[in-house]
Scaffold this motif. Structure first.
Motif, PDB file in Angstrom:
ATOM      1  N   VAL A  34       0.822  -1.209   0.000  1.00 18.20           N
ATOM      2  CA  VAL A  34       0.000   0.000   0.000  1.00 18.20           C
ATOM      3  C   VAL A  34       0.853   1.253   0.000  1.00 18.20           C
ATOM      4  O   VAL A  34       1.977   1.260   0.485  1.00 18.20           O
ATOM      5  CB  VAL A  34      -0.939   0.034   1.238  1.00 18.20           C
ATOM      6  CG1 VAL A  34      -1.855  -1.158   1.233  1.00 18.20           C
ATOM      7  CG2 VAL A  34      -0.164   0.100   2.527  1.00 18.20           C
ATOM      8  N   GLN A  35       0.260   2.290  -0.559  1.00 18.14           N
ATOM      9  CA  GLN A  35       0.881   3.593  -0.441  1.00 18.14           C
ATOM     10  C   GLN A  35       0.669   4.071   0.984  1.00 18.14           C
ATOM     11  O   GLN A  35      -0.122   3.482   1.725  1.00 18.14           O
ATOM     12  CB  GLN A  35       0.252   4.571  -1.425  1.00 18.14           C
ATOM     13  CG  GLN A  35      -1.178   4.990  -1.034  1.00 18.14           C
ATOM     14  CD  GLN A  35      -1.758   6.035  -1.964  1.00 18.14           C
ATOM     15  OE1 GLN A  35      -1.498   6.026  -3.138  1.00 18.14           O
ATOM     16  NE2 GLN A  35      -2.545   6.919  -1.415  1.00 18.14           N
ATOM     17  N   GLN A  36       1.328   5.090   1.368  1.00 17.49           N
ATOM     18  CA  GLN A  36       1.119   5.639   2.705  1.00 17.49           C
ATOM     19  C   GLN A  36      -0.304   6.173   2.784  1.00 17.49           C
ATOM     20  O   GLN A  36      -0.759   6.904   1.914  1.00 17.49           O
ATOM     21  CB  GLN A  36       2.106   6.768   2.996  1.00 17.49           C
ATOM     22  CG  GLN A  36       1.949   7.315   4.394  1.00 17.49           C
ATOM     23  CD  GLN A  36       3.012   8.350   4.707  1.00 17.49           C
ATOM     24  OE1 GLN A  36       4.023   8.433   4.043  1.00 17.49           O
ATOM     25  NE2 GLN A  36       2.770   9.131   5.725  1.00 17.49           N
ATOM     26  N   TYR A  37      -0.996   5.785   3.815  1.00 17.47           N
ATOM     27  CA  TYR A  37      -2.381   6.225   3.992  1.00 17.47           C
ATOM     28  C   TYR A  37      -2.455   7.042   5.266  1.00 17.47           C
ATOM     29  O   TYR A  37      -2.212   6.530   6.349  1.00 17.47           O
ATOM     30  CB  TYR A  37      -3.326   5.029   4.071  1.00 17.47           C
ATOM     31  CG  TYR A  37      -4.773   5.424   4.177  1.00 17.47           C
ATOM     32  CD1 TYR A  37      -5.444   5.949   3.087  1.00 17.47           C
ATOM     33  CD2 TYR A  37      -5.461   5.297   5.375  1.00 17.47           C
ATOM     34  CE1 TYR A  37      -6.765   6.325   3.173  1.00 17.47           C
ATOM     35  CE2 TYR A  37      -6.783   5.665   5.477  1.00 17.47           C
ATOM     36  CZ  TYR A  37      -7.439   6.179   4.365  1.00 17.47           C
ATOM     37  OH  TYR A  37      -8.752   6.550   4.456  1.00 17.47           O
ATOM     38  N   ASP A  38      -2.761   8.315   5.110  1.00 21.81           N
ATOM     39  CA  ASP A  38      -2.790   9.211   6.258  1.00 21.81           C
ATOM     40  C   ASP A  38      -4.185   9.390   6.831  1.00 21.81           C
ATOM     41  O   ASP A  38      -4.381  10.130   7.775  1.00 21.81           O
ATOM     42  CB  ASP A  38      -2.222  10.580   5.860  1.00 21.81           C
ATOM     43  CG  ASP A  38      -0.768  10.469   5.418  1.00 21.81           C
ATOM     44  OD1 ASP A  38      -0.041   9.655   6.010  1.00 21.81           O
ATOM     45  OD2 ASP A  38      -0.378  11.164   4.474  1.00 21.81           O
ATOM     46  N   GLY A  39      -5.162   8.731   6.267  1.00 26.45           N
ATOM     47  CA  GLY A  39      -6.538   8.852   6.747  1.00 26.45           C
ATOM     48  C   GLY A  39      -7.238  10.010   6.062  1.00 26.45           C
ATOM     49  O   GLY A  39      -6.648  11.032   5.770  1.00 26.45           O
ATOM     50  N   GLY A  40      -8.496   9.812   5.788  1.00 26.57           N
ATOM     51  CA  GLY A  40      -9.295  10.859   5.183  1.00 26.57           C
ATOM     52  C   GLY A  40      -9.106  10.990   3.681  1.00 26.57           C
ATOM     53  O   GLY A  40      -9.762  11.805   3.044  1.00 26.57           O
ATOM     54  N   GLN A  41      -8.209  10.198   3.103  1.00 24.87           N
ATOM     55  CA  GLN A  41      -8.010  10.264   1.658  1.00 24.87           C
ATOM     56  C   GLN A  41      -9.214   9.649   0.956  1.00 24.87           C
ATOM     57  O   GLN A  41      -9.804   8.692   1.429  1.00 24.87           O
ATOM     58  CB  GLN A  41      -6.734   9.513   1.262  1.00 24.87           C
ATOM     59  CG  GLN A  41      -5.479  10.191   1.746  1.00 24.87           C
ATOM     60  CD  GLN A  41      -4.270   9.296   1.575  1.00 24.87           C
ATOM     61  OE1 GLN A  41      -3.690   8.899   2.567  1.00 24.87           O
ATOM     62  NE2 GLN A  41      -3.892   8.964   0.359  1.00 24.87           N
ATOM     63  N   GLU A  42      -9.550  10.196  -0.196  1.00 28.80           N
ATOM     64  CA  GLU A  42     -10.674   9.684  -0.974  1.00 28.80           C
ATOM     65  C   GLU A  42     -10.220   8.713  -2.057  1.00 28.80           C
ATOM     66  O   GLU A  42     -11.031   8.006  -2.630  1.00 28.80           O
ATOM     67  CB  GLU A  42     -11.454  10.847  -1.601  1.00 28.80           C
ATOM     68  CG  GLU A  42     -12.108  11.767  -0.568  1.00 28.80           C
ATOM     69  CD  GLU A  42     -13.157  11.077   0.284  1.00 28.80           C
ATOM     70  OE1 GLU A  42     -13.991  10.341  -0.276  1.00 28.80           O
ATOM     71  OE2 GLU A  42     -13.139  11.266   1.514  1.00 28.80           O
ATOM     72  N   GLU A  43      -8.915   8.700  -2.365  1.00 32.78           N
ATOM     73  CA  GLU A  43      -8.370   7.793  -3.373  1.00 32.78           C
ATOM     74  C   GLU A  43      -7.072   7.189  -2.852  1.00 32.78           C
ATOM     75  O   GLU A  43      -6.287   7.869  -2.203  1.00 32.78           O
ATOM     76  CB  GLU A  43      -8.110   8.521  -4.693  1.00 32.78           C
ATOM     77  CG  GLU A  43      -9.373   8.985  -5.370  1.00 32.78           C
ATOM     78  CD  GLU A  43      -9.139   9.500  -6.786  1.00 32.78           C
ATOM     79  OE1 GLU A  43      -8.025   9.318  -7.328  1.00 32.78           O
ATOM     80  OE2 GLU A  43     -10.079  10.079  -7.351  1.00 32.78           O
ATOM     81  N   VAL A  44      -6.874   5.898  -3.161  1.00 36.72           N
ATOM     82  CA  VAL A  44      -5.640   5.208  -2.781  1.00 36.72           C
ATOM     83  C   VAL A  44      -5.228   4.278  -3.919  1.00 36.72           C
ATOM     84  O   VAL A  44      -6.037   3.911  -4.772  1.00 36.72           O
ATOM     85  CB  VAL A  44      -5.802   4.384  -1.479  1.00 36.72           C
ATOM     86  CG1 VAL A  44      -6.017   5.273  -0.290  1.00 36.72           C
ATOM     87  CG2 VAL A  44      -6.889   3.360  -1.594  1.00 36.72           C
TER      88      VAL A  44
END
Length: 193
Positions: free
Chosen positions: A133-143
């Motif tokens: 996974v890419q870094q997920y900082d929370g609140g993102q709408e696309e990953v």
């Protein structure tokens, strides 16, 4: 003298009654105080235990960010299962799941027909799935998630038995509180020996 004796006896009886009543009063207060202290100690002990249990629960329960990560990884896992697993058996079930996790355009790419078009002897099953996974900082709408897996293709009628090593990039976006796959990019596909 009889009057003095009776008066003395009466006074003594009043003093004994007074001391008895005073002792009962003190005993009652001491019992209430002891019970109150006991309840207070028990209450403090239970509050401390409750704090410890809450701490353990917070360590066990995934954070909102971790839950979001699990949700989109589960979606990618389902996507691989329904889009790269191809065989006549359970085709309709996979198709239903695919419709719920893919946008319309991608769904039509993987399921262009209402019926399974590859024939009865065709199977393609993904194995050994690894997700990055890419870094997920929370609140993102696309990953974006990189999926690496082996795909085992068997076509009995044509005597085909191949394995490929596939790496794809899966793009997801959040729609109505769920993750939907809207794009994939094949990064690598190579035949395995």
């Amino acid at each position: 003298m009889k009057n003095k004796a009776a008066l003395l006896f009466g006074a003594l009886a009043v003093v004994v009654a007074g001391v008895t009543i005073f002792n009962i009063y003190l005993n009652h207060n001491i019992s209430n105080t002891t019970a109150s202290k006991q309840i207070q100690v028990t209450n403090e002990s239970l509050q401390e235990e409750n704090k410890e249990l809450k701490k353990q629960l917070s360590e066990i329960r995934p954070s909102a960010q971790e839950q979001q990560k699990r949700d989109y990884l589960d979606t990618v896992h389902q996507f691989i299962d329904v889009s790269y697993h191809r065989e006549k058996e359970a085709f309709e079930e996979r198709k239903k799941v695919a419709k719920s996790i893919m946008d319309k355009e991608l769904y039509e790419q993987f399921y262009p027909s209402e019926k399974f078009v590859y024939g009865d002897s065709y199977t393609s099953i993904p194995n050994d799935l690894q997700l990055y996974v890419q870094q997920y900082d929370g609140g993102q709408e696309e990953v974006e998630v990189i999926a690496e897996f082996t795909n085992h293709l068997v076509i009995k009628d044509e005597n085909v038995n191949d394995k490929t090593h596939d790496i794809i990039k899966v793009s997801l976006r959040k729609e109505e509180n769920k993750w939907v796959v809207y794009s994939i990019e094949e990064l690598k596909t190579e035949m395995m020996k």
